[in-house]
Motif scaffolding. Structure first.
Motif, mmCIF file in Angstrom:
data_model
loop_
_atom_site.group_PDB
_atom_site.id
_atom_site.type_symbol
_atom_site.label_atom_id
_atom_site.label_comp_id
_atom_site.label_asym_id
_atom_site.label_seq_id
_atom_site.Cartn_x
_atom_site.Cartn_y
_atom_site.Cartn_z
ATOM 1 N N MET A 100 49.013 25.731 88.004
ATOM 2 C CA MET A 100 48.177 25.060 88.039
ATOM 3 C C MET A 100 47.398 25.242 89.506
ATOM 4 O O MET A 100 46.504 25.246 90.046
ATOM 5 N N GLN A 101 48.578 24.944 90.496
ATOM 6 C CA GLN A 101 48.316 24.706 92.163
ATOM 7 C C GLN A 101 47.861 26.262 92.414
ATOM 8 O O GLN A 101 46.816 26.292 93.206
ATOM 9 N N ILE A 102 48.419 27.377 91.971
ATOM 10 C CA ILE A 102 47.909 28.619 92.141
ATOM 11 C C ILE A 102 46.629 28.868 91.571
ATOM 12 O O ILE A 102 45.628 29.399 92.428
ATOM 13 N N LYS A 103 46.320 28.503 90.445
ATOM 14 C CA LYS A 103 44.834 28.775 89.954
ATOM 15 C C LYS A 103 43.964 27.772 90.787
ATOM 16 O O LYS A 103 42.779 28.411 91.209
ATOM 17 N N ASN A 104 44.361 26.686 91.090
ATOM 18 C CA ASN A 104 43.381 25.959 91.915
ATOM 19 C C ASN A 104 43.100 26.574 93.291
ATOM 20 O O ASN A 104 41.836 26.587 93.831
ATOM 21 N N MET A 105 44.130 27.193 93.937
ATOM 22 C CA MET A 105 43.995 28.015 95.305
ATOM 23 C C MET A 105 43.108 29.187 94.969
ATOM 24 O O MET A 105 42.226 29.584 95.825
ATOM 25 N N ILE A 106 43.252 29.787 93.875
ATOM 26 C CA ILE A 106 42.375 31.041 93.581
ATOM 27 C C ILE A 106 40.831 30.472 93.295
ATOM 28 O O ILE A 106 40.027 31.344 93.797
ATOM 29 N N ILE A 107 40.717 29.428 92.650
ATOM 30 C CA ILE A 107 39.331 29.252 92.442
ATOM 31 C C ILE A 107 38.737 28.797 93.545
ATOM 32 O O ILE A 107 37.769 28.878 93.717
ATOM 33 N N ARG A 108 39.390 27.958 94.493
ATOM 34 C CA ARG A 108 38.815 27.289 95.852
ATOM 35 C C ARG A 108 38.543 28.554 96.801
ATOM 36 O O ARG A 108 37.632 28.488 97.669
ATOM 37 N N GLY A 109 39.314 29.580 96.432
ATOM 38 C CA GLY A 109 39.139 30.865 97.492
ATOM 39 C C GLY A 109 40.154 30.789 98.485
ATOM 40 O O GLY A 109 40.109 31.588 99.421
ATOM 41 N N ASP A 110 41.019 30.012 98.287
ATOM 42 C CA ASP A 110 42.244 29.840 99.328
ATOM 43 C C ASP A 110 42.981 31.198 99.133
ATOM 44 O O ASP A 110 43.502 31.746 100.355
ATOM 45 N N LEU A 111 43.044 31.745 98.029
ATOM 46 C CA LEU A 111 43.875 33.146 97.745
ATOM 47 C C LEU A 111 42.613 34.199 97.136
ATOM 48 O O LEU A 111 41.999 33.827 96.228
ATOM 49 N N ALA A 112 42.549 35.250 98.031
ATOM 50 C CA ALA A 112 41.390 36.263 97.840
ATOM 51 C C ALA A 112 41.945 37.415 96.932
ATOM 52 O O ALA A 112 43.137 37.352 96.620
ATOM 53 N N PRO A 113 40.995 37.660 96.113
ATOM 54 C CA PRO A 113 41.229 38.637 95.076
ATOM 55 C C PRO A 113 41.986 39.961 95.860
ATOM 56 O O PRO A 113 41.568 40.256 96.822
ATOM 57 N N GLY A 114 43.224 40.376 95.419
ATOM 58 C CA GLY A 114 43.921 41.322 96.060
ATOM 59 C C GLY A 114 44.705 40.841 96.720
ATOM 60 O O GLY A 114 45.827 41.689 97.137
ATOM 61 N N GLU A 115 44.872 39.745 97.132
ATOM 62 C CA GLU A 115 46.047 39.322 97.942
ATOM 63 C C GLU A 115 47.207 39.070 97.179
ATOM 64 O O GLU A 115 47.453 38.683 96.226
ATOM 65 N N LEU A 116 48.326 39.501 97.938
ATOM 66 C CA LEU A 116 49.713 39.574 97.588
ATOM 67 C C LEU A 116 50.465 38.078 97.464
ATOM 68 O O LEU A 116 50.222 37.370 98.253
ATOM 69 N N LEU A 117 51.014 37.639 96.285
ATOM 70 C CA LEU A 117 51.537 36.579 96.224
ATOM 71 C C LEU A 117 52.979 36.549 96.466
ATOM 72 O O LEU A 117 53.613 37.610 96.625
ATOM 73 N N PRO A 118 53.647 35.568 96.850
ATOM 74 C CA PRO A 118 55.136 35.684 97.273
ATOM 75 C C PRO A 118 55.822 36.129 96.093
ATOM 76 O O PRO A 118 55.439 35.789 94.769
ATOM 77 N N SER A 119 56.933 36.874 96.332
ATOM 78 C CA SER A 119 57.626 37.356 95.182
ATOM 79 C C SER A 119 58.093 36.140 94.282
ATOM 80 O O SER A 119 58.343 35.074 94.869
ATOM 81 N N MET A 120 58.753 36.372 93.195
ATOM 82 C CA MET A 120 59.314 35.376 92.309
ATOM 83 C C MET A 120 60.590 34.722 92.898
ATOM 84 O O MET A 120 60.604 33.489 93.096
ATOM 85 N N ARG A 121 61.272 35.614 93.532
ATOM 86 C CA ARG A 121 62.681 35.108 93.966
ATOM 87 C C ARG A 121 62.289 34.276 95.266
ATOM 88 O O ARG A 121 63.133 33.223 95.485
ATOM 89 N N PHE A 122 61.382 34.656 96.380
ATOM 90 C CA PHE A 122 61.113 34.045 97.367
ATOM 91 C C PHE A 122 60.518 32.836 97.017
ATOM 92 O O PHE A 122 60.941 31.780 97.729
ATOM 93 N N LEU A 123 59.568 32.648 96.301
ATOM 94 C CA LEU A 123 58.879 31.377 95.711
ATOM 95 C C LEU A 123 60.006 30.373 95.211
ATOM 96 O O LEU A 123 60.070 29.320 95.704
ATOM 97 N N ALA A 124 60.916 31.018 94.472
ATOM 98 C CA ALA A 124 62.023 30.220 93.864
ATOM 99 C C ALA A 124 62.977 29.355 94.897
ATOM 100 O O ALA A 124 63.388 28.231 94.984
ATOM 101 N N LYS A 125 63.274 30.451 95.849
ATOM 102 C CA LYS A 125 64.055 30.049 96.946
ATOM 103 C C LYS A 125 63.564 28.852 97.681
ATOM 104 O O LYS A 125 63.832 27.744 98.422
ATOM 105 N N GLU A 126 62.156 29.022 98.103
ATOM 106 C CA GLU A 126 61.134 28.114 99.012
ATOM 107 C C GLU A 126 61.238 26.785 98.235
ATOM 108 O O GLU A 126 61.216 25.724 98.848
ATOM 109 N N LEU A 127 61.045 26.789 96.896
ATOM 110 C CA LEU A 127 60.906 25.602 96.158
ATOM 111 C C LEU A 127 62.115 24.966 95.592
ATOM 112 O O LEU A 127 62.298 23.806 94.973
ATOM 113 N N ARG A 128 63.250 25.747 95.709
ATOM 114 C CA ARG A 128 64.680 25.310 95.409
ATOM 115 C C ARG A 128 64.649 25.119 93.992
ATOM 116 O O ARG A 128 65.009 24.135 93.437
ATOM 117 N N ILE A 129 64.136 25.971 93.141
ATOM 118 C CA ILE A 129 63.954 26.013 91.752
ATOM 119 C C ILE A 129 64.540 27.448 91.120
ATOM 120 O O ILE A 129 64.765 28.271 91.830
#
Length: 124
Positions: free
Chosen positions: A19-48
């Protein structure tokens, strides 16, 4: 990427992330074609678990918000933002229609219903 996980939320962690990533995309905080963090990196950052981030990314891909290229990563889809916004408006209308039906069948007045919506929307 600034994602906040709430342990008090009734929603699963993967839904909160998606939901938070969707909202970032809809608001334009994340632009089309922009690379997202890897799943492993995001998991490590969020400790999940990586499984949790994989589920969030899978849901985002299913809904057309991101595209995954094997070996390169996940990118914000080049989807028409007006179309995405229209989809979100349609979903909101469906939920509000259910709320209106419940209100009418329960003798909740229009004023009471709009007050509830205002409180929920503003987070008061």
């Amino acid at each position: 990427m600034n994602i906040i996980i709430s342990n008090n939320s009734g929603k699963p962690i993967y839904e909160q992330i998606a939901m938070q990533i969707k909202n970032m995309i809809i608001r334009g905080d994340l632009a089309p074609g922009e690379l997202l963090p890897s799943m492993r990196f995001l998991a490590k950052e969020l400790r999940i678990s990586v499984i949790t981030t994989k589920r969030a990314y899978s849901d985002l891909e299913r809904d057309g918000f991101i595209e995954t290229v094997t070996g390169k990563g996940s990118f914000v889809a080049n989807k028409n933002m007006a179309f995405i916004r229209e989809e979100q408006l349609r979903l909101a209308e469906e939920c509000l229609q259910k709320a209106v039906e419940i209100a009418k069948s329960s003798d909740i007045t229009y004023e009471e219903l709009t007050e509830i919506i205002e409180v929920l929307y503003k987070g008061e």
